[in-house]
Scaffold this motif. Structure first.
Motif, PDB file in Angstrom:
ATOM      1  N   ILE A  30       0.829  -1.214   0.000  1.00 15.53           N
ATOM      2  CA  ILE A  30       0.000   0.000   0.000  1.00 15.53           C
ATOM      3  C   ILE A  30       0.859   1.257   0.000  1.00 15.53           C
ATOM      4  O   ILE A  30       0.669   2.152  -0.832  1.00 15.53           O
ATOM      5  N   GLU A  31       1.813   1.318   0.921  1.00 19.24           N
ATOM      6  CA  GLU A  31       2.663   2.509   1.013  1.00 19.24           C
ATOM      7  C   GLU A  31       3.507   2.732  -0.242  1.00 19.24           C
ATOM      8  O   GLU A  31       3.583   3.859  -0.733  1.00 19.24           O
ATOM      9  N   PRO A  32       4.131   1.681  -0.809  1.00 13.00           N
ATOM     10  CA  PRO A  32       4.872   1.912  -2.054  1.00 13.00           C
ATOM     11  C   PRO A  32       3.986   2.438  -3.187  1.00 13.00           C
ATOM     12  O   PRO A  32       4.436   3.201  -4.035  1.00 13.00           O
ATOM     13  N   ARG A  33       2.725   2.031  -3.198  1.00  5.52           N
ATOM     14  CA  ARG A  33       1.822   2.452  -4.270  1.00  5.52           C
ATOM     15  C   ARG A  33       1.251   3.851  -4.041  1.00  5.52           C
ATOM     16  O   ARG A  33       1.156   4.646  -4.971  1.00  5.52           O
ATOM     17  N   PHE A  34       0.849   4.147  -2.792  1.00  3.06           N
ATOM     18  CA  PHE A  34       0.146   5.400  -2.530  1.00  3.06           C
ATOM     19  C   PHE A  34       0.892   6.367  -1.612  1.00  3.06           C
ATOM     20  O   PHE A  34       0.430   7.486  -1.403  1.00  3.06           O
ATOM     21  N   GLY A  35       2.017   5.954  -1.052  1.00  2.00           N
ATOM     22  CA  GLY A  35       2.717   6.755  -0.056  1.00  2.00           C
ATOM     23  C   GLY A  35       3.150   8.133  -0.523  1.00  2.00           C
ATOM     24  O   GLY A  35       3.180   9.074   0.270  1.00  2.00           O
ATOM     25  N   ASP A  36       3.485   8.280  -1.789  1.00  2.00           N
ATOM     26  CA  ASP A  36       3.968   9.572  -2.297  1.00  2.00           C
ATOM     27  C   ASP A  36       2.867  10.420  -2.933  1.00  2.00           C
ATOM     28  O   ASP A  36       3.129  11.531  -3.385  1.00  2.00           O
ATOM     29  N   ARG A  48      -9.246   0.983  -7.229  1.00  2.00           N
ATOM     30  CA  ARG A  48      -9.822  -0.169  -7.937  1.00  2.00           C
ATOM     31  C   ARG A  48      -8.744  -0.878  -8.756  1.00  2.00           C
ATOM     32  O   ARG A  48      -8.650  -2.109  -8.762  1.00  2.00           O
ATOM     33  N   GLN A  49      -7.908  -0.099  -9.426  1.00  2.00           N
ATOM     34  CA  GLN A  49      -6.826  -0.664 -10.234  1.00  2.00           C
ATOM     35  C   GLN A  49      -5.828  -1.412  -9.340  1.00  2.00           C
ATOM     36  O   GLN A  49      -5.405  -2.522  -9.665  1.00  2.00           O
ATOM     37  N   PHE A  50      -5.465  -0.820  -8.212  1.00  2.00           N
ATOM     38  CA  PHE A  50      -4.558  -1.452  -7.254  1.00  2.00           C
ATOM     39  C   PHE A  50      -5.135  -2.783  -6.760  1.00  2.00           C
ATOM     40  O   PHE A  50      -4.445  -3.801  -6.732  1.00  2.00           O
ATOM     41  N   HIS A  51      -6.399  -2.786  -6.429  1.00  2.00           N
ATOM     42  CA  HIS A  51      -7.086  -3.978  -5.939  1.00  2.00           C
ATOM     43  C   HIS A  51      -7.047  -5.088  -6.993  1.00  2.00           C
ATOM     44  O   HIS A  51      -6.729  -6.253  -6.694  1.00  2.00           O
ATOM     45  N   MET A  52      -7.333  -4.747  -8.230  1.00  2.00           N
ATOM     46  CA  MET A  52      -7.324  -5.727  -9.321  1.00  2.00           C
ATOM     47  C   MET A  52      -5.902  -6.229  -9.590  1.00  2.00           C
ATOM     48  O   MET A  52      -5.693  -7.427  -9.808  1.00  2.00           O
ATOM     49  N   GLU A  53      -4.923  -5.330  -9.543  1.00  2.00           N
ATOM     50  CA  GLU A  53      -3.532  -5.732  -9.772  1.00  2.00           C
ATOM     51  C   GLU A  53      -3.052  -6.712  -8.697  1.00  2.00           C
ATOM     52  O   GLU A  53      -2.277  -7.624  -8.996  1.00  2.00           O
ATOM     53  N   LEU A  54      -3.486  -6.515  -7.468  1.00  4.77           N
ATOM     54  CA  LEU A  54      -3.105  -7.442  -6.403  1.00  4.77           C
ATOM     55  C   LEU A  54      -3.604  -8.842  -6.718  1.00  4.77           C
ATOM     56  O   LEU A  54      -2.865  -9.820  -6.608  1.00  4.77           O
ATOM     57  N   LYS A  55      -4.855  -8.943  -7.142  1.00  2.00           N
ATOM     58  CA  LYS A  55      -5.421 -10.252  -7.482  1.00  2.00           C
ATOM     59  C   LYS A  55      -4.706 -10.852  -8.690  1.00  2.00           C
ATOM     60  O   LYS A  55      -4.355 -12.032  -8.689  1.00  2.00           O
ATOM     61  N   ASN A  56      -4.455 -10.029  -9.691  1.00  2.00           N
ATOM     62  CA  ASN A  56      -3.807 -10.511 -10.910  1.00  2.00           C
ATOM     63  C   ASN A  56      -2.341 -10.882 -10.699  1.00  2.00           C
ATOM     64  O   ASN A  56      -1.762 -11.609 -11.498  1.00  2.00           O
ATOM     65  N   GLY A  58      -1.281 -12.725  -8.398  1.00  2.00           N
ATOM     66  CA  GLY A  58      -1.201 -14.052  -7.809  1.00  2.00           C
ATOM     67  C   GLY A  58      -1.692 -14.126  -6.374  1.00  2.00           C
ATOM     68  O   GLY A  58      -1.772 -15.205  -5.803  1.00  2.00           O
ATOM     69  N   LEU A  59      -2.003 -12.980  -5.769  1.00  2.00           N
ATOM     70  CA  LEU A  59      -2.566 -13.010  -4.422  1.00  2.00           C
ATOM     71  C   LEU A  59      -3.991 -13.549  -4.487  1.00  2.00           C
ATOM     72  O   LEU A  59      -4.674 -13.382  -5.496  1.00  2.00           O
ATOM     73  N   SER A  60      -4.422 -14.159  -3.432  1.00  2.00           N
ATOM     74  CA  SER A  60      -5.792 -14.663  -3.406  1.00  2.00           C
ATOM     75  C   SER A  60      -6.766 -13.485  -3.376  1.00  2.00           C
ATOM     76  O   SER A  60      -6.413 -12.398  -2.910  1.00  2.00           O
ATOM     77  N   PRO A  61      -7.984 -13.675  -3.866  1.00  2.00           N
ATOM     78  CA  PRO A  61      -8.982 -12.606  -3.796  1.00  2.00           C
ATOM     79  C   PRO A  61      -9.213 -12.126  -2.366  1.00  2.00           C
ATOM     80  O   PRO A  61      -9.388 -10.931  -2.125  1.00  2.00           O
ATOM     81  N   ALA A  62      -9.179 -13.043  -1.409  1.00  2.00           N
ATOM     82  CA  ALA A  62      -9.381 -12.654  -0.008  1.00  2.00           C
ATOM     83  C   ALA A  62      -8.251 -11.749   0.480  1.00  2.00           C
ATOM     84  O   ALA A  62      -8.487 -10.785   1.218  1.00  2.00           O
ATOM     85  N   THR A  63      -7.019 -12.029   0.073  1.00  2.00           N
ATOM     86  CA  THR A  63      -5.885 -11.185   0.469  1.00  2.00           C
ATOM     87  C   THR A  63      -5.983  -9.826  -0.203  1.00  2.00           C
ATOM     88  O   THR A  63      -5.729  -8.796   0.425  1.00  2.00           O
ATOM     89  N   ALA A  64      -6.370  -9.802  -1.465  1.00  2.00           N
ATOM     90  CA  ALA A  64      -6.568  -8.521  -2.154  1.00  2.00           C
ATOM     91  C   ALA A  64      -7.669  -7.724  -1.459  1.00  2.00           C
ATOM     92  O   ALA A  64      -7.537  -6.509  -1.266  1.00  2.00           O
TER      93      ALA A  64
END
Length: 140
Positions: A30-36, A48-56, A58-64
Motif C-alpha cells: 500500500i505505502e509503495p503504491r500510494f505513499g507519495d 480499484r486498479q490497485f485492488h485488481m492488480e493485487l489479485k492478478n 497471484g494473491l488470493s482474492p481474499a488477500t486482495a
C-alpha cells in the motif's frame, strides 16, 4: 497516508489480532503504491486498479480484499479527521470469494450420522437435520 496508517494502527492495536499482518501489507504494497501521492489526490479508479492488480499478481482474492479493507480504513480516518471530504475506497467492490472446501462424508461417516439422527433423544434437532441434509442446497 503514512501518518494516517500509524495513528490508525495505534488506535486499533488493542483489539486487532492481525495488526502485524496489516502493517506488513501496508509497508510492502500500500505505502509503495500510494505513499507519495497526496491523500486528497487518491482516486477511486487508482484504488480499484490497485485492488485488481493485487489479485492478478497471484494473491488470493481474499488477500486482495484485505488490502482494500486496510486502505479503506486509513482513508476513513482521513475523512474523520477532515483531511478528505469522502473516502474514495468506499465505492470499490470486494471480490468476496470465500474459500469453500467441499468434502463428502465417507460411507462409514454417513452410516454413523444416520444412526445418531434416528436414535438420539433430541428429536427436534434430529428431524431438522434430516430435513436439511435430504434437501438439495442452492448455491448463490
Amino acid at each position: 497516508m503514512r501518518r494516517i496508517r500509524t495513528a490508525g494502527s495505534r488506535k486499533r492495536s488493542h483489539d486487532k489480532r492481525t495488526l502485524k499482518n496489516d502493517e506488513q501489507m501496508n509497508q510492502s504494497r500500500i505505502e509503495p503504491r500510494f505513499g507519495d501521492i497526496p491523500i486528497n489526490k487518491i482516486t477511486t479508479v487508482q484504488i480499484r486498479q490497485f485492488h485488481m492488480e493485487l489479485k492478478n499478481s497471484g494473491l488470493s482474492p481474499a488477500t486482495a480484499d484485505h488490502h482494500l479493507k486496510v486502505s479503506r480504513h486509513a482513508l476513513s480516518l482521513a475523512v474523520d479527521w477532515d483531511l478528505l471530504k469522502k473516502n474514495p475506497a468506499l465505492k470499490v467492490q470486494q471480490f468476496n470469494q470465500t474459500r469453500v472446501i467441499k468434502r463428502a462424508l465417507s460411507p462409514e461417516e454417513l452410516t454413523r450420522l444416520m444412526e445418531v439422527l434416528t436414535t438420539d433423544k433430541n428429536r427436534m434437532v434430529c428431524h431438522l437435520s434430516l430435513i436439511h441434509i435430504s434437501e438439495p442446497t442452492r448455491l448463490q
